[in-house]
Design an enzyme around this catalytic site. Structure first.
Site: not given
Ligand SMILES: O=P(O)(O)OC[C@H]1O[C@H](OP(=O)(O)OP(=O)(O)O)[C@H](O)[C@@H]1O
Ligand SMILES: O=c1cc[nH]c(=O)[nH]1
Ligand SMILES: [Mg+2]
Length: 211
Positions: A106, A110, A202, A205
């Site tokens: 991603r 945006t 995330d 991550d």
């Protein structure tokens, strides 16, 4: 509350238990990766529930008998990177599966998906396709993945996610009403960076230590 016969929330004590580990900010990388693999076992079991089987004969050490085997080829498609965290668990249950890959991230500004890799088997229409991605947030990444898979011929597709958010589920079911979603939990909303709240942070991550 979201309701669709295409949305399957796998509210099993084992998925609750694994999500408890995954959501906790104190869970370290190694335990996070293990819990994601184990959650994949639970979710993929459920997603495989409707796969067709065929009867075959085998001999046990004592007598011939009829057994049942999954009768159609399966293609697992992890969405890189975070989807790799579910691949090993899925392959433990479906060791004969073919594996295709889609790479997306991603854009941080945006929140729109940017594709950087695809490697899919030919004649995808022959397979039951199972997409693996722990997070379904805005739905942009999964919707783009499904469009790509359909362009390659995929017709029978299920998607497996650990945590989905209401807007993402709505988006995917609107864009792809023919697809089944198997999720551990549905969270209510996204924050202003399009992260799932409460979510688990995330996933990529936390799986791979790139905090
Ligand atoms: O529903 P969306 O709003 O599209 O968000 C979900 C996507 O975001 C995450 O990937 P990310 O972009 O963080 O890439 P990564 O797996 O490489 O970390 C996640 O694994 C999904 O692919
Ligand atoms: O909450 C989110 C949203 C997108 N991707 C993640 O890994 N987590
Ligand atoms: Mg990520």
């Amino acid at each position: 509350m979201l309701k669709s016969e295409r949305l399957h929330v796998v509210d099993h004590p084992l998925s609750r238990q694994k999500l408890a580990v995954l959501r906790d900010e104190n869970t370290r990388q190694r335990e996070f990766r293990q819990a994601m693999r184990e959650l994949a076992l639970v979710l993929v079991s459920e997603a495989a529930r409707r796969m067709p089987t065929e009867a075959v004969r085998v001999n046990t050490p004592l007598a011939p008998t009829e057994v049942h085997r999954i009768s159609e080829p399966v293609c697992l498609v992890p969405v890189l990177r975070a989807g790799l965290g579910m691949l090993d668990g899925a392959l433990a249950l479906l060791p004969e599966a073919t594996v295709g890959f889609i790479g997306l991230f991603r854009d941080e500004e945006t929140a729109l998906p940017v594709e950087y890799y695809a490697n899919l088997p030919r004649e995808l229409e022959r397979y039951r396709v199972m997409v693996l991605d722990p997070m379904l947030a805005t739905g942009g990444s999964l919707s783009a993945t499904l469009a790509k898979l359909k362009d390659h011929g995929a017709r029978r597709i299920s998607c497996v996610s650990a945590v989905a958010a209401v807007p993402g589920v709505e988006r995917v079911l609107r864009d792809h009403p023919d697809v089944d979603l198997y999720v551990g939990v549905v969270d209510p909303e996204l924050d202003d960076r399009a992260f799932i709240v409460p979510g688990l942070g995330d996933a990529g991550d936390r799986l791979y230590g790139t905090l």
